[in-house]
Structure formats: C-alpha cells, structure tokens
Design a protein around this motif. Sequence first.
Motif, PDB file in Angstrom:
ATOM      1  N   TRP A 173     175.622 121.099  46.327  1.00 58.84           N
ATOM      2  CA  TRP A 173     174.217 120.682  46.261  1.00 58.84           C
ATOM      3  C   TRP A 173     174.069 119.223  46.661  1.00 58.84           C
ATOM      4  N   ARG A 174     172.930 118.877  47.225  1.00 64.83           N
ATOM      5  CA  ARG A 174     172.605 117.495  47.586  1.00 64.83           C
ATOM      6  C   ARG A 174     171.633 116.909  46.562  1.00 64.83           C
ATOM      7  N   TYR A 175     170.604 117.682  46.231  1.00 62.99           N
ATOM      8  CA  TYR A 175     169.638 117.298  45.211  1.00 62.99           C
ATOM      9  C   TYR A 175     169.581 118.402  44.162  1.00 62.99           C
ATOM     10  N   GLY A 176     169.325 118.005  42.928  1.00 68.48           N
ATOM     11  CA  GLY A 176     169.190 118.967  41.844  1.00 68.48           C
ATOM     12  C   GLY A 176     168.302 118.414  40.758  1.00 68.48           C
ATOM     13  N   GLU A 177     168.039 119.238  39.761  1.00 71.14           N
ATOM     14  CA  GLU A 177     167.212 118.798  38.644  1.00 71.14           C
ATOM     15  C   GLU A 177     167.508 119.639  37.412  1.00 71.14           C
ATOM     16  N   ASP A 178     167.090 119.111  36.281  1.00 75.39           N
ATOM     17  CA  ASP A 178     167.058 119.871  35.047  1.00 75.39           C
ATOM     18  C   ASP A 178     165.754 119.500  34.347  1.00 75.39           C
ATOM     19  N   PHE A 179     165.659 119.730  33.053  1.00 72.51           N
ATOM     20  CA  PHE A 179     164.401 119.459  32.355  1.00 72.51           C
ATOM     21  C   PHE A 179     164.084 117.972  32.227  1.00 72.51           C
ATOM     22  N   THR A 180     165.098 117.107  32.291  1.00 74.73           N
ATOM     23  CA  THR A 180     164.864 115.679  32.039  1.00 74.73           C
ATOM     24  C   THR A 180     165.103 114.763  33.233  1.00 74.73           C
ATOM     25  N   ASN A 181     165.912 115.172  34.210  1.00 78.48           N
ATOM     26  CA  ASN A 181     166.287 114.283  35.313  1.00 78.48           C
ATOM     27  C   ASN A 181     166.272 114.985  36.666  1.00 78.48           C
ATOM     28  N   THR A 226     185.030 111.522  42.941  1.00 79.22           N
ATOM     29  CA  THR A 226     184.915 111.419  41.478  1.00 79.22           C
ATOM     30  C   THR A 226     183.622 112.050  40.966  1.00 79.22           C
ATOM     31  N   TYR A 227     182.924 112.798  41.817  1.00 77.14           N
ATOM     32  CA  TYR A 227     181.701 113.528  41.455  1.00 77.14           C
ATOM     33  C   TYR A 227     180.616 112.620  40.889  1.00 77.14           C
ATOM     34  N   ASP A 228     180.398 111.492  41.568  1.00 80.47           N
ATOM     35  CA  ASP A 228     179.353 110.556  41.141  1.00 80.47           C
ATOM     36  C   ASP A 228     177.978 111.069  41.545  1.00 80.47           C
ATOM     37  N   VAL A 229     177.019 110.844  40.678  1.00 76.80           N
ATOM     38  CA  VAL A 229     175.636 111.216  40.966  1.00 76.80           C
ATOM     39  C   VAL A 229     174.719 110.068  40.595  1.00 76.80           C
ATOM     40  N   LEU A 230     173.579 110.022  41.257  1.00 83.66           N
ATOM     41  CA  LEU A 230     172.498 109.144  40.832  1.00 83.66           C
ATOM     42  C   LEU A 230     171.475 110.045  40.162  1.00 83.66           C
ATOM     43  N   PHE A 231     170.857 109.557  39.101  1.00 80.99           N
ATOM     44  CA  PHE A 231     169.836 110.374  38.479  1.00 80.99           C
ATOM     45  C   PHE A 231     168.601 109.540  38.186  1.00 80.99           C
ATOM     46  N   PHE A 232     167.466 110.207  38.199  1.00 81.61           N
ATOM     47  CA  PHE A 232     166.174 109.569  37.977  1.00 81.61           C
ATOM     48  C   PHE A 232     165.467 110.338  36.865  1.00 81.61           C
ATOM     49  N   PRO A 233     165.151 109.668  35.748  1.00 79.91           N
ATOM     50  CA  PRO A 233     164.485 110.356  34.644  1.00 79.91           C
ATOM     51  C   PRO A 233     163.076 110.823  35.033  1.00 79.91           C
ATOM     52  N   ILE A 239     178.609 120.399  38.014  1.00 80.69           N
ATOM     53  CA  ILE A 239     177.379 120.161  37.258  1.00 80.69           C
ATOM     54  C   ILE A 239     177.441 118.708  36.789  1.00 80.69           C
ATOM     55  N   PRO A 240     176.366 117.922  36.982  1.00 79.45           N
ATOM     56  CA  PRO A 240     176.398 116.523  36.525  1.00 79.45           C
ATOM     57  C   PRO A 240     176.660 116.417  35.024  1.00 79.45           C
ATOM     58  N   LYS A 241     177.358 115.355  34.628  1.00 81.74           N
ATOM     59  CA  LYS A 241     177.671 115.133  33.214  1.00 81.74           C
ATOM     60  C   LYS A 241     176.413 115.051  32.356  1.00 81.74           C
ATOM     61  N   GLN A 242     175.322 114.557  32.932  1.00 89.53           N
ATOM     62  CA  GLN A 242     174.080 114.371  32.196  1.00 89.53           C
ATOM     63  C   GLN A 242     173.321 115.692  32.007  1.00 89.53           C
ATOM     64  N   SER A 243     173.786 116.752  32.651  1.00 88.59           N
ATOM     65  CA  SER A 243     173.077 118.027  32.605  1.00 88.59           C
ATOM     66  C   SER A 243     173.929 119.090  31.928  1.00 88.59           C
ATOM     67  N   SER A 244     173.575 120.341  32.137  1.00 86.61           N
ATOM     68  CA  SER A 244     174.270 121.457  31.505  1.00 86.61           C
ATOM     69  C   SER A 244     174.308 122.643  32.455  1.00 86.61           C
ATOM     70  N   ASP A 275     159.308 111.294  45.691  1.00 82.86           N
ATOM     71  CA  ASP A 275     159.650 112.611  46.210  1.00 82.86           C
ATOM     72  C   ASP A 275     161.023 112.967  45.635  1.00 82.86           C
ATOM     73  N   PRO A 276     161.122 114.031  44.838  1.00 80.22           N
ATOM     74  CA  PRO A 276     162.407 114.357  44.214  1.00 80.22           C
ATOM     75  C   PRO A 276     163.503 114.706  45.206  1.00 80.22           C
ATOM     76  N   GLU A 277     163.144 114.992  46.448  1.00 75.72           N
ATOM     77  CA  GLU A 277     164.138 115.347  47.454  1.00 75.72           C
ATOM     78  C   GLU A 277     164.301 114.262  48.522  1.00 75.72           C
ATOM     79  N   ASP A 278     163.966 113.009  48.154  1.00 73.98           N
ATOM     80  CA  ASP A 278     164.154 111.859  49.044  1.00 73.98           C
ATOM     81  C   ASP A 278     164.567 110.658  48.200  1.00 73.98           C
TER      82      ASP A 278
END
Length: 120
Positions: free
Chosen positions: A67-75, A84-91, A45-50, A102-105
């Motif tokens: 997972w390749r793409y994911g989301e939560d309420f904010t990102n 090292t489980y790095d992720v990119l996130f977009f608010p 689970i990304p550090k920015q999420s829960s 496109d959230p999946e591109d």
Amino acid sequence: MKTDKKSSGRKWIIIFILFIAVIALFCTSIFGNIFSLVIEKEYFIPKQSSIFTFNETVQNEGSSDVWRYGEDFTNYYFNLSTFTYDVLFFPKKNINNCLGFDPEDITTWCGVKVPNPAQL
C-alpha cells in the motif's frame, strides 16, 4: 413432550454470538489484511494501527502489492517504502486545520515533513 428451555436458550445465544462475529469480520478489513500479509512479504500494518482497523486506500504502482496510502479510524498513513517499514501519519482530528487537505496526496498534509522528497 418436554423441551429443555435452558438448552434451547443457550443454542440461540451461541447462534447470535456467531452471527455477530461473522458480521463483524465481514465489516472490517481483517480478511484483506491477513491475505495481503500472507501473500506479500513487504506488506505490513502500521504500528499505530491494527489488523482490524487498517484499510489501504492506494496501492503502490508497480509489481508489488504494498500500500502507498492507508487509513484507520484515527489516522491517515503514507508508506515511506523503507526497509524499516517507516510511515508518516496524519491525525484525522487535524483535518479542519489543514486547508486543501487530500488524504491521498502527502504534499497537502499540513505539518508533516517528508524526509526525502524524491520518494514521492
């Protein structure tokens, strides 16, 4: 015959609390996240999420259930598949400033720099 009103009231409060807890658990992603964390060693689970709010939207192609793409309420999230489980996130609040989003591109995420385009 006398009934204890306090005991009856407590019983209904406990039932109500349990009902709300069951509804909350089934309306969140927690069961899927726990299952994936248990069976797949690379799942995270990304550090920015829960664990309660993260939802995978696209699985990685191949034998892994990561997972390749994911989301939560904010990102929105993109898994870079590093050790090292790095992720990119977009608010999500920045979607209106990003034409063609496109959230999946990942290539449509305005202002997000991908470290190595070969990973796409």
